[in-house]
Design a protein around this motif. Structure first.
Motif, PDB file in Angstrom:
ATOM      1  N   ALA A 126     -32.544  -8.683 -83.496  1.00  0.00           N
ATOM      2  CA  ALA A 126     -31.187  -8.138 -83.530  1.00  0.00           C
ATOM      3  C   ALA A 126     -31.068  -6.976 -84.496  1.00  0.00           C
ATOM      4  CB  ALA A 126     -30.190  -9.234 -83.902  1.00  0.00           C
ATOM      5  N   SER A 127     -31.813  -7.004 -85.602  1.00  0.00           N
ATOM      6  CA  SER A 127     -31.667  -5.967 -86.628  1.00  0.00           C
ATOM      7  C   SER A 127     -32.982  -5.535 -87.268  1.00  0.00           C
ATOM      8  CB  SER A 127     -30.740  -6.467 -87.757  1.00  0.00           C
ATOM      9  OG  SER A 127     -29.484  -6.850 -87.266  1.00  0.00           O
ATOM     10  N   ARG A 128     -33.986  -6.380 -87.239  1.00  0.00           N
ATOM     11  CA  ARG A 128     -35.211  -6.121 -88.002  1.00  0.00           C
ATOM     12  C   ARG A 128     -35.972  -4.932 -87.440  1.00  0.00           C
ATOM     13  NH1 ARG A 128     -38.402  -8.667 -91.620  1.00  0.00           N
ATOM     14  NH2 ARG A 128     -37.095 -10.554 -91.574  1.00  0.00           N
ATOM     15  N   ILE A 129     -36.377  -4.035 -88.328  1.00  0.00           N
ATOM     16  CA  ILE A 129     -37.265  -2.926 -87.990  1.00  0.00           C
ATOM     17  C   ILE A 129     -38.667  -3.297 -88.476  1.00  0.00           C
ATOM     18  CG2 ILE A 129     -37.803  -0.491 -88.403  1.00  0.00           C
ATOM     19  CD1 ILE A 129     -34.809   0.012 -88.678  1.00  0.00           C
ATOM     20  N   TYR A 130     -39.625  -3.263 -87.558  1.00  0.00           N
ATOM     21  CA  TYR A 130     -40.998  -3.648 -87.875  1.00  0.00           C
ATOM     22  C   TYR A 130     -41.827  -2.404 -88.179  1.00  0.00           C
ATOM     23  CZ  TYR A 130     -39.867  -8.215 -85.886  1.00  0.00           C
ATOM     24  OH  TYR A 130     -39.299  -9.429 -85.627  1.00  0.00           O
ATOM     25  N   GLN A 131     -42.552  -2.472 -89.277  1.00  0.00           N
ATOM     26  CA  GLN A 131     -43.571  -1.474 -89.589  1.00  0.00           C
ATOM     27  C   GLN A 131     -44.910  -2.205 -89.527  1.00  0.00           C
ATOM     28  OE1 GLN A 131     -43.576   2.200 -92.486  1.00  0.00           O
ATOM     29  NE2 GLN A 131     -43.856   0.344 -93.673  1.00  0.00           N
ATOM     30  N   LEU A 132     -45.666  -1.949 -88.469  1.00  0.00           N
ATOM     31  CA  LEU A 132     -46.826  -2.763 -88.138  1.00  0.00           C
ATOM     32  C   LEU A 132     -48.117  -2.027 -88.465  1.00  0.00           C
ATOM     33  CD1 LEU A 132     -45.620  -4.083 -84.658  1.00  0.00           C
ATOM     34  CD2 LEU A 132     -45.434  -5.235 -86.878  1.00  0.00           C
ATOM     35  N   LYS A 133     -49.086  -2.792 -88.931  1.00  0.00           N
ATOM     36  CA  LYS A 133     -50.415  -2.258 -89.233  1.00  0.00           C
ATOM     37  C   LYS A 133     -51.454  -3.278 -88.809  1.00  0.00           C
ATOM     38  CE  LYS A 133     -53.313  -0.597 -93.076  1.00  0.00           C
ATOM     39  NZ  LYS A 133     -53.612   0.722 -92.480  1.00  0.00           N
ATOM     40  N   LEU A 134     -52.458  -2.808 -88.067  1.00  0.00           N
ATOM     41  CA  LEU A 134     -53.597  -3.654 -87.717  1.00  0.00           C
ATOM     42  C   LEU A 134     -54.645  -3.453 -88.795  1.00  0.00           C
ATOM     43  CD1 LEU A 134     -54.887  -5.639 -85.800  1.00  0.00           C
ATOM     44  CD2 LEU A 134     -55.692  -3.712 -84.422  1.00  0.00           C
ATOM     45  N   LEU A 135     -54.859  -4.499 -89.575  1.00  0.00           N
ATOM     46  CA  LEU A 135     -55.637  -4.382 -90.790  1.00  0.00           C
ATOM     47  C   LEU A 135     -57.115  -4.121 -90.487  1.00  0.00           C
ATOM     48  CD1 LEU A 135     -55.145  -4.588 -93.862  1.00  0.00           C
ATOM     49  CD2 LEU A 135     -55.781  -7.005 -93.708  1.00  0.00           C
ATOM     50  N   GLU A 136     -57.615  -2.986 -91.006  1.00  0.00           N
ATOM     51  CA  GLU A 136     -59.041  -2.636 -90.970  1.00  0.00           C
ATOM     52  C   GLU A 136     -59.600  -2.595 -89.540  1.00  0.00           C
ATOM     53  OE1 GLU A 136     -60.807  -5.511 -93.560  1.00  0.00           O
ATOM     54  OE2 GLU A 136     -60.207  -4.424 -95.363  1.00  0.00           O
ATOM     55  N   HIS A 137     -58.760  -2.180 -88.595  1.00  0.00           N
ATOM     56  CA  HIS A 137     -59.207  -2.119 -87.200  1.00  0.00           C
ATOM     57  C   HIS A 137     -58.466  -0.987 -86.493  1.00  0.00           C
ATOM     58  CE1 HIS A 137     -60.481  -3.294 -83.202  1.00  0.00           C
ATOM     59  NE2 HIS A 137     -61.202  -4.275 -83.704  1.00  0.00           N
ATOM     60  N   PRO A 138     -59.153  -0.173 -85.692  1.00  0.00           N
ATOM     61  CA  PRO A 138     -58.466   0.904 -84.966  1.00  0.00           C
ATOM     62  C   PRO A 138     -57.615   0.355 -83.823  1.00  0.00           C
ATOM     63  CG  PRO A 138     -60.776   0.823 -84.333  1.00  0.00           C
ATOM     64  CD  PRO A 138     -60.619  -0.159 -85.455  1.00  0.00           C
ATOM     65  N   TRP A 139     -56.502   1.050 -83.542  1.00  0.00           N
ATOM     66  CA  TRP A 139     -55.693   0.778 -82.348  1.00  0.00           C
ATOM     67  C   TRP A 139     -55.081   2.086 -81.881  1.00  0.00           C
ATOM     68  CZ3 TRP A 139     -50.679  -2.460 -83.572  1.00  0.00           C
ATOM     69  CH2 TRP A 139     -50.061  -1.977 -84.720  1.00  0.00           C
ATOM     70  N   PHE A 140     -54.736   2.142 -80.595  1.00  0.00           N
ATOM     71  CA  PHE A 140     -54.385   3.400 -79.962  1.00  0.00           C
ATOM     72  C   PHE A 140     -53.110   3.227 -79.133  1.00  0.00           C
ATOM     73  CE2 PHE A 140     -58.859   3.428 -80.823  1.00  0.00           C
ATOM     74  CZ  PHE A 140     -59.164   4.741 -81.178  1.00  0.00           C
TER      75      PHE A 140
END
Length: 479
Positions: free
Chosen positions: A236-250
């Motif tokens: 409803a309100s949460r803004i996610y700042q996501l990081k895949l730890l020590e692994h590439p993503w595209f």
């Protein structure tokens, strides 16, 4: 960054590694599968019941949630461009509701947020997905004004996938695919009427972050293969700042479809309503890799700091915390050589120069004509029958979204997709199709939109859903 804000986030970061470690220790259950309804012979015909369920297991406890067919999140709906959807929704919530097909380019007469499905009644939505509709990760959710935040926060949301040309790219087609619905949850959350003014004004958040209703599930990543994640921020309100730890993503797709080529990213910011598709190559050292939700300040840091420890006792106010929301685990695949990333995806044609430019000021304030003293766009709060903006069919316009407030106000436009042209006066580096864009405190964003195919009335609004319910929404009429 202001010094107080920096200190606040630093303090949050210093206390949260233990929380993240606890989450990692809990990582023992595989990602649960959704019920899935897929079209056959060009038709998806199904029924959904919106209801209360008391047996939804979250961690070691059972919670009362609002569900579709007893599930939160609801079932995956999967169609091809050109298919017909016939969906009958029965309402057993004890309050009005409806459905919004977020991410679909369909007529506002069908995707009608002004429709009311009363408690005890049912309504059948029947419509055809355009044959030229792009492949998208969308979602369905309630959009009944004044009930949107509470119904979504309590669990009503489900994925809606339209397949198309992106899915036919060989490397994408061979990727293992998972849908991740991101929600937050708060045990013993009060009824909406008893919710604190602070939580409503700031936008309610839960202290527990969930992926498909689970805490830190395990997602299999096939060695030498590709994993495709479809991410949906259904909070409803949460803004996610996501990081895949020590692994590439595209990154390969945003709200309304594919980008031109895969883009390697460090972090991914997803405001409520936004979606993103990513490819993850299983080509480094096998092991477990955490998908982290990093602390993010929506512009509330100084206000929360100002009330001190009292913030911990206010349901709906959650302190930022680094959390491992899922764990990717390498598993043996059936490939002896790595499956490469696709070199190209789907071209994104830049929209032509606009014929009209409009300005939209997002702020807090009083609109006496609406009886509102909370949130406004261009000095007006939402009134059900008041058209705020009128546009011409097939016209290209630039909308300059200016946030005059210190808190984030993600901006969502129904029916039509857009491209982000500028942010704070600087060109946006990635050309992509969007329907929701994050607009931080005191930021400005310029979007470009062509009003295509459909006439009628629809809406634009802040996707912090308590803000929407309290008036930060307008009606656009396409003529």
């Amino acid at each position: 960054m202001k010094r107080r804000k920096f200190l606040y986030l630093a303090a949050a970061a210093s206390i949260t590694p233990l929380l993240a470690q606890c989450n990692r220790r809990r990582s023992s259950l595989p990602l649960k599968s959704f019920p899935r309804f897929s079209s056959t012979s060009g038709l998806l015909d199904l029924s959904l019941t919106a209801q209360h369920s008391t047996d939804i297991k979250i961690g070691k406890q059972f919670a009362k949630r609002m569900t579709y067919n007893g599930h939160s999140p609801g079932p995956i709906l999967e169609v091809q461009a050109g298919d017909t959807i016939r969906l009958t929704m029965a309402n057993e919530l004890g309050e009005p509701t409806n459905l919004h097909y977020h991410g679909l380019h369909i007529s506002p007469e069908i995707d009608n947020v002004f429709r009311e499905v009363s408690s005890g009644e049912a309504y059948t939505y029947e419509f055809q997905i355009p044959s030229n509709h792009p492949a998208v990760t969308g979602w369905y959710h309630p959009h009944y004004h004044l009930k949107v935040a509470s119904q979504i926060f309590n669990g009503l949301a489900g994925p809606l996938i339209v397949r198309g040309k992106l899915d036919e790219i060989p490397e994408v087609q061979q990727a293992k695919e998972e849908v991740l619905v991101l929600q937050d949850f708060e045990p013993n959350f009060p009824d909406d009427e008893a919710l604190s003014t602070l939580a409503k004004r700031w936008g309610r958040e839960g202290s527990i972050q969930l992926v498909n209703g689970q805490q830190n599930p395990i997602i299999d990543l096939p060695q030498n293969g590709l994993l495709r994640l479809r991410l949906i921020n259904a909070s409803a309100s949460r803004i996610y700042q996501l990081k895949l730890l020590e692994h590439p993503w595209f990154l390969i797709a945003t709200d309304r479809g594919a980008i031109a080529e895969p883009q390697e990213i460090e972090t991914l910011l997803l405001s409520p309503g936004e979606r993103a598709d990513l490819l993850i190559p299983g080509q480094i050292e096998p092991g477990d890799y955490g998908l982290l939700s990093l602390p993010y300040d929506r512009g509330l840091a100084e206000m929360i700091q100002g009330i001190g420890n009292h913030a911990k006792q206010v349901p709906g106010v959650a302190l930022p915390a680094e959390t491992t929301i899922a764990t990717l685990r390498y598993v043996e695949g059936n490939r002896t050589s790595p499956l490469p990333l696709p070199k190209a995806l789907i071209p994104v044609d830049r929209l032509p120069n606009p014929s009209t430019t409009r300005e939209f000021l997002l702020n807090h304030g009083i609109d006496t004509t609406a009886g509102s003293n909370s949130f406004i766009i261009n000095g007006q709060s939402f009134v059900m029958d008041r058209v705020n903006t009128q546009v011409q069919l097939n016209q290209v316009e630039d909308w300059h979204i200016i946030n005059k407030a210190s808190v984030d106000h993600p901006f969502h436009l129904h029916t039509n997709r857009f491209q982000v042209i500028e942010r704070n006066g600087k060109p946006e580096p990635l050309l992509a199709w969007k329907d929701t864009v994050s607009v931080g405190g005191y930021e400005s964003v310029k979007i470009r939109v062509r009003f295509e195919d459909y006439t009628g009335r629809t809406v634009y609004h802040c996707h912090i859903l308590d803000h929407e319910d309290q008036g930060m929404m307008g009606i656009v009429e396409i003529v």
